[in-house]
Design a protein around this motif. Structure first.
Motif, short mmCIF file in Angstrom:
data_model
loop_
_atom_site.label_atom_id
_atom_site.label_comp_id
_atom_site.label_asym_id
_atom_site.label_seq_id
_atom_site.Cartn_x
_atom_site.Cartn_y
_atom_site.Cartn_z
N LYS A 121 0.31 -0.78 0.05
CA LYS A 121 -0.22 0.14 0.09
C LYS A 121 0.81 1.52 -0.12
O LYS A 121 1.67 1.27 0.66
N SER A 122 0.55 1.86 -1.03
CA SER A 122 1.95 3.57 -1.49
C SER A 122 1.05 4.34 -1.15
O SER A 122 -0.53 4.14 -1.90
N LEU A 123 1.35 5.73 -0.82
CA LEU A 123 0.27 7.21 -1.05
C LEU A 123 1.32 7.88 -1.41
O LEU A 123 2.37 8.01 -1.10
N ARG A 137 -3.93 -0.32 -4.58
CA ARG A 137 -2.67 -0.32 -3.96
C ARG A 137 -2.27 0.48 -3.42
O ARG A 137 -1.14 1.04 -2.65
N SER A 138 -2.60 1.83 -4.43
CA SER A 138 -1.76 3.19 -4.45
C SER A 138 -2.71 3.60 -4.25
O SER A 138 -4.11 3.61 -5.18
N LYS A 193 -4.94 8.61 5.79
CA LYS A 193 -3.97 7.82 4.89
C LYS A 193 -2.50 7.79 4.74
O LYS A 193 -2.52 6.54 4.93
N ALA A 205 -1.49 3.66 4.54
CA ALA A 205 -0.78 3.16 3.45
C ALA A 205 1.09 2.38 4.51
O ALA A 205 1.23 2.92 5.19
#
Length: 209
Positions: free
Chosen positions: A152-154, A173-174, A186, A190
């Motif tokens: 999971k990326s922000l 996931r992004s 958020k 992530a």
């Protein structure tokens, strides 16, 4: 705090940026984080749930049977909750779930969340990039290069960038946000935070007011 700037291939550019200690290295305030996340989740609720109660049901108001002599319980209305099609007792009503927090507490919560992620080595700084045309394949390749393909990326942008946003929109996931859209939820949701160089000034300005 000095942090190396990476390129879109995940390699160091030889440059470093200074992350403000007042934003990325404070003592986290867990209660502020709790309150801000609680408010965010509460605001996701629409509050439009509604069931008809006895007074809102369409039906005759006549007494449906005589009071005595039937051998069963007395009943005065077909709209009674004990009958099929009757009103619901204490049913849900529309409700406003919004909660109010002051700006200083929300800033403290975001700084605490960023400090936690920095302490976990989950924050990286990447040089600004753009796409001539939106293409998810190119965005996925950048995530692979940064080691974030299955995490999971922000991604935090300095300004709104339609090419980057549209390229990431189909990826579960992004998530791509601008520095003004950054929220405590958020950040914590992530696994990794990717800060583009152009977002740093805006983040520090917004959180140090």
């Amino acid at each position: 705090m000095k942090v190396a700037v990476l390129d879109i291939k995940g390699k160091e550019t030889g440059r470093k940026v200074d992350l403000s200690d007042t934003v990325f290295a404070i003592e986290p305030n867990n209660h502020a984080i709790y309150l801000d996340v609680k408010q965010y989740l509460a605001h996701q609720r629409q509050g439009t749930h509604k069931a008809k109660e006895r007074g809102e049901i369409a039906g005759s108001t006549r007494k449906i049977k005589k009071q005595k002599g039937t051998g069963t319980a007395r009943a005065g209305s077909i709209k009674s909750p004990i009958f099929r099609g009757g009103g619901r007792i204490f049913g849900p009503r529309p409700k406003d779930y919004t909660q109010k927090l002051n700006k200083n507490l929300k800033r403290l919560a975001r700084k605490s969340a960023l400090s936690l992620k920095t302490k976990e080595n989950s924050v990286m700084v990447v040089e600004d990039f753009d796409f001539d045309t939106p293409k998810t394949k190119d965005f996925v390749q950048i995530l692979k290069s940064l080691g974030l393909e299955n995490k999971k990326s922000l991604i935090v942008l300095g300004d709104s960038n339609n090419g980057v946003y549209l390229s990431s929109r189909n990826l579960e996931r992004s998530e791509v946000v601008t520095n003004t859209e950054l929220s405590t939820y958020k950040i914590l949701n992530a696994n990794n935070i990717v800060l583009l160089e152009g977002s740093l000034e805006g983040i520090e300005t917004n959180l140090n007011k």
